[in-house]
Design a protein around this motif. Structure first.
Motif, PDB file in Angstrom:
ATOM      1  N   TYR A  18       0.929  -1.134   0.009  1.00  0.00           N
ATOM      2  CA  TYR A  18       0.002   0.048   0.018  1.00  0.00           C
ATOM      3  C   TYR A  18       0.836   1.186  -0.068  1.00  0.00           C
ATOM      4  O   TYR A  18       0.689   2.165  -0.791  1.00  0.00           O
ATOM      5  N   PHE A  19       1.840   1.486   0.841  1.00  0.00           N
ATOM      6  CA  PHE A  19       2.614   2.525   1.061  1.00  0.00           C
ATOM      7  C   PHE A  19       3.509   2.821  -0.226  1.00  0.00           C
ATOM      8  O   PHE A  19       3.429   3.891  -0.765  1.00  0.00           O
ATOM      9  N   SER A  20       4.033   1.554  -0.610  1.00  0.00           N
ATOM     10  CA  SER A  20       4.949   1.770  -2.002  1.00  0.00           C
ATOM     11  C   SER A  20       4.114   2.268  -3.302  1.00  0.00           C
ATOM     12  O   SER A  20       4.313   3.198  -3.831  1.00  0.00           O
ATOM     13  N   ASP A  21       3.012   1.598  -3.289  1.00  0.00           N
ATOM     14  CA  ASP A  21       1.913   2.158  -4.275  1.00  0.00           C
ATOM     15  C   ASP A  21       1.354   3.713  -4.237  1.00  0.00           C
ATOM     16  O   ASP A  21       1.614   4.277  -5.175  1.00  0.00           O
ATOM     17  N   CYS A  22       1.442   4.073  -3.072  1.00  0.00           N
ATOM     18  CA  CYS A  22       0.943   5.330  -2.790  1.00  0.00           C
ATOM     19  C   CYS A  22       2.258   6.343  -3.153  1.00  0.00           C
ATOM     20  O   CYS A  22       2.128   7.547  -3.840  1.00  0.00           O
ATOM     21  N   TYR A  23       3.377   6.103  -2.884  1.00  0.00           N
ATOM     22  CA  TYR A  23       4.544   6.596  -2.724  1.00  0.00           C
ATOM     23  C   TYR A  23       4.498   6.865  -4.438  1.00  0.00           C
ATOM     24  O   TYR A  23       4.875   7.930  -5.031  1.00  0.00           O
ATOM     25  N   ALA A  24       4.492   5.846  -5.131  1.00  0.00           N
ATOM     26  CA  ALA A  24       4.751   5.578  -6.657  1.00  0.00           C
ATOM     27  C   ALA A  24       3.572   6.545  -7.437  1.00  0.00           C
ATOM     28  O   ALA A  24       3.958   7.398  -8.159  1.00  0.00           O
ATOM     29  N   GLU A  25       2.438   6.336  -6.803  1.00  0.00           N
ATOM     30  CA  GLU A  25       1.485   7.500  -7.486  1.00  0.00           C
ATOM     31  C   GLU A  25       1.775   8.904  -7.138  1.00  0.00           C
ATOM     32  O   GLU A  25       1.612   9.771  -8.018  1.00  0.00           O
ATOM     33  N   LEU A  26       2.041   9.292  -5.955  1.00  0.00           N
ATOM     34  CA  LEU A  26       2.483  10.546  -5.589  1.00  0.00           C
ATOM     35  C   LEU A  26       3.582  11.077  -6.363  1.00  0.00           C
ATOM     36  O   LEU A  26       3.989  12.575  -6.485  1.00  0.00           O
ATOM     37  N   THR A  27       4.642  10.571  -6.639  1.00  0.00           N
ATOM     38  CA  THR A  27       5.996  10.932  -7.271  1.00  0.00           C
ATOM     39  C   THR A  27       5.737  10.612  -8.829  1.00  0.00           C
ATOM     40  O   THR A  27       6.707  11.146  -9.272  1.00  0.00           O
ATOM     41  N   LYS A  28       4.636  10.057  -9.398  1.00  0.00           N
ATOM     42  CA  LYS A  28       4.720   9.865 -10.865  1.00  0.00           C
ATOM     43  C   LYS A  28       4.975  10.985 -11.479  1.00  0.00           C
ATOM     44  O   LYS A  28       4.049  12.215 -11.639  1.00  0.00           O
ATOM     45  N   GLY A  29       5.979  11.020 -12.496  1.00  0.00           N
ATOM     46  CA  GLY A  29       6.145  12.184 -13.245  1.00  0.00           C
ATOM     47  C   GLY A  29       6.303  13.467 -12.748  1.00  0.00           C
ATOM     48  O   GLY A  29       6.576  14.474 -13.141  1.00  0.00           O
ATOM     49  N   LEU A  30       6.828  13.353 -11.387  1.00  0.00           N
ATOM     50  CA  LEU A  30       7.307  14.362 -10.442  1.00  0.00           C
ATOM     51  C   LEU A  30       8.826  14.965 -10.940  1.00  0.00           C
ATOM     52  O   LEU A  30       9.893  14.097 -11.025  1.00  0.00           O
ATOM     53  N   SER A  31       9.072  16.051 -11.472  1.00  0.00           N
ATOM     54  CA  SER A  31      10.264  16.444 -11.821  1.00  0.00           C
ATOM     55  C   SER A  31      11.347  16.861 -10.599  1.00  0.00           C
ATOM     56  O   SER A  31      10.698  16.785  -9.607  1.00  0.00           O
ATOM     57  N   SER A  32      12.617  17.020 -11.020  1.00  0.00           N
ATOM     58  CA  SER A  32      13.288  17.155  -9.701  1.00  0.00           C
ATOM     59  C   SER A  32      13.082  18.466  -8.837  1.00  0.00           C
ATOM     60  O   SER A  32      13.057  18.487  -7.859  1.00  0.00           O
ATOM     61  N   SER A  33      12.883  19.605  -9.702  1.00  0.00           N
ATOM     62  CA  SER A  33      12.345  20.807  -9.147  1.00  0.00           C
ATOM     63  C   SER A  33      11.021  20.594  -8.321  1.00  0.00           C
ATOM     64  O   SER A  33      10.996  21.265  -7.169  1.00  0.00           O
TER      65      SER A  33
END
Length: 114
Positions: A18-33
């Motif tokens: 669950y937490f790994s999936d959430c983190y992946a969703e929250l960071t999906k396509g997130l640029s470094s900035s």
């Protein structure tokens, strides 16, 4: 981010990732900035958590966001909240919390790992 901690026990029973999936969703396509800009949000959540396992998850997520930010620059809010985070970990953390915090410090070149 705080939403992922609502009813987390039930969600974790249904999905051990669950937490790994959430983190992946929250960071999906997130640029470094964008990741760097989101660090204060993670810190705010981290400082509100009083359950050890959730604190550990928040520390892990802070490390993930810093990895995506791909920088050793210390976010100004992290500098301001440094002592508060350290104290929060002392109050609510465990050995894993200390290790995760130390790993973040190492990532930022502020400490050495043993």
């Amino acid at each position: 981010m705080i939403k992922i901690f609502a009813n987390w026990e039930t969600k974790l029973e249904k999905n051990e990732w669950y937490f790994s999936d959430c983190y992946a969703e929250l960071t999906k396509g997130l640029s470094s900035s964008d990741a760097f800009v989101s660090i204060p949000d993670v810190i705010n959540v981290l400082l509100t958590i009083k359950e050890t396992s959730l604190l550990n998850e928040a520390l892990d997520f802070l490390g993930i966001v810093y990895n995506i930010a791909d920088t050793t620059e210390i976010h100004p809010m992290l500098l301001v909240q440094w002592e508060n985070i350290t104290q929060h970990i002392q109050w609510f953390g465990d050995n894993y919390s200390y290790s995760a915090w130390k790993e973040i410090q190492y990532m930022l070149r502020l400490a050495e790992l043993p």
